[in-house]
Scaffold this motif. Structure first.
Motif, PDB file in Angstrom:
ATOM      1  N   HIS A 131       0.840  -1.211   0.000  1.00  0.00           N
ATOM      2  CA  HIS A 131       0.000   0.000   0.000  1.00  0.00           C
ATOM      3  C   HIS A 131       0.865   1.248   0.000  1.00  0.00           C
ATOM      4  O   HIS A 131       1.004   1.908   1.033  1.00  0.00           O
ATOM      5  CB  HIS A 131      -0.938  -0.013   1.219  1.00  0.00           C
ATOM      6  CG  HIS A 131      -1.902  -1.139   1.167  1.00  0.00           C
ATOM      7  ND1 HIS A 131      -3.163  -1.009   0.615  1.00  0.00           N
ATOM      8  CD2 HIS A 131      -1.790  -2.429   1.540  1.00  0.00           C
ATOM      9  CE1 HIS A 131      -3.772  -2.181   0.677  1.00  0.00           C
ATOM     10  NE2 HIS A 131      -2.978  -3.060   1.235  1.00  0.00           N
ATOM     11  N   PRO A 132       1.446   1.568  -1.150  1.00  0.00           N
ATOM     12  CA  PRO A 132       2.322   2.745  -1.201  1.00  0.00           C
ATOM     13  C   PRO A 132       1.542   4.016  -0.898  1.00  0.00           C
ATOM     14  O   PRO A 132       0.328   4.061  -1.034  1.00  0.00           O
ATOM     15  CB  PRO A 132       2.841   2.734  -2.640  1.00  0.00           C
ATOM     16  CG  PRO A 132       1.885   1.885  -3.412  1.00  0.00           C
ATOM     17  CD  PRO A 132       1.293   0.912  -2.451  1.00  0.00           C
ATOM     18  N   GLU A 133       2.289   4.993  -0.456  1.00  0.00           N
ATOM     19  CA  GLU A 133       1.711   6.306  -0.153  1.00  0.00           C
ATOM     20  C   GLU A 133       0.968   6.823  -1.384  1.00  0.00           C
ATOM     21  O   GLU A 133       1.485   6.782  -2.494  1.00  0.00           O
ATOM     22  CB  GLU A 133       2.845   7.260   0.235  1.00  0.00           C
ATOM     23  CG  GLU A 133       2.416   8.663   0.593  1.00  0.00           C
ATOM     24  CD  GLU A 133       2.485   8.911   2.093  1.00  0.00           C
ATOM     25  OE1 GLU A 133       3.089   8.101   2.818  1.00  0.00           O
ATOM     26  OE2 GLU A 133       1.902   9.916   2.531  1.00  0.00           O
ATOM     27  N   HIS A 134      -0.247   7.301  -1.161  1.00  0.00           N
ATOM     28  CA  HIS A 134      -1.035   7.859  -2.254  1.00  0.00           C
ATOM     29  C   HIS A 134      -0.429   9.199  -2.669  1.00  0.00           C
ATOM     30  O   HIS A 134      -0.024   9.979  -1.814  1.00  0.00           O
ATOM     31  CB  HIS A 134      -2.475   8.046  -1.762  1.00  0.00           C
ATOM     32  CG  HIS A 134      -3.453   8.376  -2.842  1.00  0.00           C
ATOM     33  ND1 HIS A 134      -3.730   9.676  -3.202  1.00  0.00           N
ATOM     34  CD2 HIS A 134      -4.206   7.596  -3.633  1.00  0.00           C
ATOM     35  CE1 HIS A 134      -4.642   9.647  -4.179  1.00  0.00           C
ATOM     36  NE2 HIS A 134      -4.937   8.405  -4.450  1.00  0.00           N
ATOM     37  N   ALA A 152      -1.825  11.986  -0.906  1.00  0.00           N
ATOM     38  CA  ALA A 152      -2.060  11.616   0.497  1.00  0.00           C
ATOM     39  C   ALA A 152      -2.192  12.853   1.351  1.00  0.00           C
ATOM     40  O   ALA A 152      -1.297  13.709   1.392  1.00  0.00           O
ATOM     41  CB  ALA A 152      -0.914  10.749   1.001  1.00  0.00           C
ATOM     42  N   ASP A 153      -3.299  12.972   1.979  1.00  0.00           N
ATOM     43  CA  ASP A 153      -3.510  14.032   2.956  1.00  0.00           C
ATOM     44  C   ASP A 153      -4.566  13.510   3.894  1.00  0.00           C
ATOM     45  O   ASP A 153      -5.744  13.650   3.660  1.00  0.00           O
ATOM     46  CB  ASP A 153      -3.950  15.335   2.311  1.00  0.00           C
ATOM     47  CG  ASP A 153      -4.278  16.367   3.373  1.00  0.00           C
ATOM     48  OD1 ASP A 153      -3.867  16.175   4.531  1.00  0.00           O
ATOM     49  OD2 ASP A 153      -4.947  17.369   3.048  1.00  0.00           O
ATOM     50  N   ASP A 154      -4.086  12.865   4.950  1.00  0.00           N
ATOM     51  CA  ASP A 154      -5.021  12.207   5.835  1.00  0.00           C
ATOM     52  C   ASP A 154      -5.462  13.135   6.952  1.00  0.00           C
ATOM     53  O   ASP A 154      -5.941  12.726   7.981  1.00  0.00           O
ATOM     54  CB  ASP A 154      -4.397  10.936   6.402  1.00  0.00           C
ATOM     55  CG  ASP A 154      -5.466   9.982   6.907  1.00  0.00           C
ATOM     56  OD1 ASP A 154      -6.579  10.041   6.358  1.00  0.00           O
ATOM     57  OD2 ASP A 154      -5.206   9.231   7.862  1.00  0.00           O
TER      58      ASP A 154
END
Lengths: 162, 162
Positions: A149-152, A155-157
């Motif tokens: 599951h690589p970083e999207h 990505a902004d969680d």
């Protein structure tokens, strides 16, 4: 619900939901060690940054933020403070002088070494009830899950509510 | 390091450190589903609060904060907003009227049901590469770890730097 798949009404959704279990286990286990780190004068971010840089290649702020599961402005502030203390330093990238990398200093390495020893002892206490094999399996499963599951890219969680 | 225990210089401390692996796996897996929830108009906290209340007994704000791994002021703000929308309501505790509990409404339950279905599908995709047995073992190990590490009475894992 598929046919033949019985719901156990005593089990609530979140009590058997992997992301909730990961979040809760992570919070409780990390929290235990963060109290040990704080007793020795390290903030959570200082510990994470030094532990990530220890024995590692110099890396950019963005990679450091990714690996420490922190926001970039937070990591920048922590690196500024630790640079003043001589625990880390900023260096230019070998092949691209415009890129700045963060490197741990010998002093920083010495200071974090004692804490890493305590961290390994804490980890051993956490894994002890599960036995060597189950502990190794847990870590192997988590590593493979992380690799799968690589970083999207977006990505902004960040939680708008937090 | 104990005698006979060889350090692999290619493995950096944080790459094999359980709390770091839990934090990273949690961040990546939750982050994936949070993008799905956001696409359907739910903030991370709204999703966590509704998922925790779904099919569950009414509970206090402090318990809701604990189970959602969130801060109380954040949960209070989210509950205020969801109460206005009719997704949750505040009720008095049966035996102690001074205690306020949060309960999901039938409307809230309906709205979160579709999201829970998507969450179960996402969880299945995440666990699929590991097979049924390994997936079940992972969840059982995490549950036992959570049970063995109760919330610290002075739990405050706030990072002064964040």
């Amino acid at each position: 619900m598929r046919k033949g798949e019985a719901a156990d009404p005593a089990v609530h959704f979140v009590d058997d939901y992997l992301p909730a279990l990961l979040a809760r286990a992570s919070y409780l286990i990390s929290g235990e060690f963060h109290r040990i780190a704080k007793d020795r004068g390290f903030t959570v971010s200082e510990w994470r940054v030094l532990a990530t840089l220890a024995g590692n290649e110099p890396m950019s702020i963005s990679r450091l933020a990714m690996l420490t599961v922190s926001k970039q402005p937070t990591v920048t502030r922590v690196v500024d403070r630790m640079e003043l203390r001589g625990q880390v330093k900023r260096i230019a990238h070998d092949s691209d002088r415009r890129v700045t990398l963060i490197e741990i200093t010998p002093a920083g390495s010495r200071e974090v070494a004692a804490l890493i020893k305590l961290a390994r002892e804490h980890e051993r206490r956490v894994l002890d009830p599960f036995g060597l094999q189950r502990g190794a399996e847990l870590k192997a499963t988590l590593k493979r899950m992380i690799a799968l599951h690589p970083e999207h890219p977006d990505a902004d969680d960040a939680d708008e509510d937090a």
